[in-house]
Design a protein around this motif. Structure first.
Motif, mmCIF file in Angstrom:
data_model
loop_
_atom_site.group_PDB
_atom_site.id
_atom_site.type_symbol
_atom_site.label_atom_id
_atom_site.label_comp_id
_atom_site.label_asym_id
_atom_site.label_seq_id
_atom_site.Cartn_x
_atom_site.Cartn_y
_atom_site.Cartn_z
ATOM 1 N N GLN A 1 46.469 14.084 19.457
ATOM 2 C CA GLN A 1 45.789 15.368 19.270
ATOM 3 C C GLN A 1 46.330 16.080 18.036
ATOM 4 N N LEU A 2 47.648 16.022 17.848
ATOM 5 C CA LEU A 2 48.237 16.600 16.636
ATOM 6 C C LEU A 2 47.718 15.875 15.395
ATOM 7 N N ARG A 3 47.498 14.584 15.524
ATOM 8 C CA ARG A 3 46.935 13.805 14.423
ATOM 9 C C ARG A 3 45.538 14.309 14.090
ATOM 10 N N TRP A 4 44.703 14.466 15.096
ATOM 11 C CA TRP A 4 43.332 14.931 14.841
ATOM 12 C C TRP A 4 43.328 16.340 14.275
ATOM 13 N N ASP A 5 44.346 17.142 14.646
ATOM 14 C CA ASP A 5 44.442 18.509 14.137
ATOM 15 C C ASP A 5 45.146 18.562 12.782
ATOM 16 N N GLU B 1 48.226 18.134 12.014
ATOM 17 C CA GLU B 1 49.525 18.817 12.068
ATOM 18 C C GLU B 1 50.602 17.810 11.650
ATOM 19 N N LEU B 2 50.676 17.546 10.353
ATOM 20 C CA LEU B 2 51.508 16.453 9.866
ATOM 21 C C LEU B 2 52.986 16.643 10.162
ATOM 22 N N SER B 3 53.509 17.851 9.973
ATOM 23 C CA SER B 3 54.936 18.059 10.189
ATOM 24 C C SER B 3 55.288 17.897 11.661
ATOM 25 N N LYS B 4 54.435 18.381 12.552
ATOM 26 C CA LYS B 4 54.694 18.242 13.983
ATOM 27 C C LYS B 4 54.609 16.777 14.410
ATOM 28 N N VAL B 5 53.673 16.042 13.815
ATOM 29 C CA VAL B 5 53.563 14.616 14.114
ATOM 30 C C VAL B 5 54.861 13.905 13.736
ATOM 31 N N LEU B 6 55.366 14.173 12.540
ATOM 32 C CA LEU B 6 56.581 13.508 12.070
ATOM 33 C C LEU B 6 57.784 13.883 12.934
ATOM 34 N N GLN B 7 57.859 15.120 13.361
ATOM 35 C CA GLN B 7 58.980 15.558 14.187
ATOM 36 C C GLN B 7 59.001 14.832 15.534
ATOM 37 N N ARG B 8 57.825 14.564 16.098
ATOM 38 C CA ARG B 8 57.759 13.964 17.425
ATOM 39 C C ARG B 8 57.797 12.439 17.413
ATOM 40 N N LEU B 9 57.419 11.839 16.309
ATOM 41 C CA LEU B 9 57.266 10.388 16.260
ATOM 42 C C LEU B 9 58.524 9.604 16.657
ATOM 43 N N GLU C 1 56.123 8.023 33.533
ATOM 44 C CA GLU C 1 54.764 8.449 33.868
ATOM 45 C C GLU C 1 54.217 9.469 32.873
ATOM 46 N N THR C 2 55.088 10.064 32.048
ATOM 47 C CA THR C 2 54.626 11.059 31.074
ATOM 48 C C THR C 2 54.317 10.457 29.713
ATOM 49 N N LEU C 3 54.590 9.157 29.533
ATOM 50 C CA LEU C 3 54.449 8.548 28.209
ATOM 51 C C LEU C 3 53.012 8.590 27.693
ATOM 52 N N GLN C 4 52.053 8.296 28.565
ATOM 53 C CA GLN C 4 50.655 8.347 28.133
ATOM 54 C C GLN C 4 50.301 9.739 27.635
ATOM 55 N N GLY C 5 50.759 10.765 28.353
ATOM 56 C CA GLY C 5 50.498 12.136 27.923
ATOM 57 C C GLY C 5 51.156 12.454 26.593
ATOM 58 N N GLU C 6 52.366 11.930 26.366
ATOM 59 C CA GLU C 6 53.047 12.164 25.092
ATOM 60 C C GLU C 6 52.263 11.545 23.939
ATOM 61 N N VAL C 7 51.759 10.333 24.159
ATOM 62 C CA VAL C 7 50.981 9.671 23.106
ATOM 63 C C VAL C 7 49.662 10.409 22.886
#
Length: 240
Positions: A108-112, A114-122, A97-103
């Motif tokens: 949001q990190l993409r729009w901001d 935040e490239l390193s944070k995006v890569l860490q979470r992907l 149920e949390t997957l939509q929120g994770e995406v």
């Protein structure tokens, strides 16, 4: 400076600028960009486009690849591992149920930018949404997978990792085929983006033309307007 530890293109621009002993004003003048834009790029408030990146690289006698740098190898290895397992169901996610929120957070990190944070979470997000999609077989679940691959394409295009960008759009379209028409439209737009980034404008326009025909025949109402708008915007960029 180690190219494997660069947190993002903007931070890499700042690091190279300082290595060359240049102020933001001096580099902006050499590259023909505004100081305000350069400042926002360096702190991550604005994405580094290919054109501006090329101008900054020339101003410091660098190649575009040198300017952009690369990401920590461990993150890319984890991401490549998750991509390879597109057709291999993994363990069911503990809290689907949390997957939509994770995406949503990833976007949001993409729009901001935040490239390193995006890569860490992907890697983790991709693994969980892919496993969930295999488990449920729902079009909505595959739509999340397509959305995550869209983020991977965006990240790869920003870093000029063109092989990864092309692989991401391939998987994105495969997921979109199991999802919904809008996911397929977004996948086609990103696929055309790989042609744009490689300079194959006619190839990209061919992708867009085919997708427009499909959208006109399968979509209606607001979805049709949105889908055609997305495709025509990409088409204008390619034509320009």
């Amino acid at each position: 400076m180690s190219a494997t530890q660069v947190p993002g293109p903007g931070a890499n621009v700042a690091a190279h600028r300082k290595e060359h002993g240049l102020s933001q004003v001096a580099l902006a003048r050499r590259a023909g960009v505004s100081v305000s834009l350069l400042s926002k790029i360096e702190v991550g408030d604005r994405a580094l486009t290919q054109g501006v990146g090329a101008a900054l690289a020339r101003a410091m006698n660098l190649t575009l690849d040198e300017l952009l740098g690369s990401a920590p190898e461990v993150n890319l290895n984890e991401l490549n591992w998750a991509i390879r397992r597109f057709d291999i169901p993994g363990e069911p996610p503990q809290n689907p149920e949390t997957l939509q929120g994770e995406v949503d957070e990833l976007n949001q990190l993409r729009w901001d930018t935040e490239l390193s944070k995006v890569l860490q979470r992907l890697p983790g997000v991709l693994t969980r949404v892919t496993s969930h999609a295999h488990l449920t077989g729902q079009s909505k679940a595959w739509g999340l997978v397509a959305d995550v691959y869209g983020v991977i394409y965006w990240l790869a295009a920003r870093h000029r990792w063109m092989h990864l960008a092309e692989l991401a759009t391939l998987k994105q379209r495969m997921a979109a085929e199991r999802a919904d028409p809008i996911s397929a439209i977004v996948a086609a737009r990103d696929d055309a983006g790989t042609f744009l980034n490689s300079g194959d404008f006619s190839g990209g326009l061919a992708i867009i033309d085919h997708a427009i025909v499909q959208a006109e025949s399968t979509l209606s109402g607001r979805e049709r307007a949105f889908g055609l708008g997305v495709l025509h915007l990409r088409g204008l960029t390619l034509a320009g």
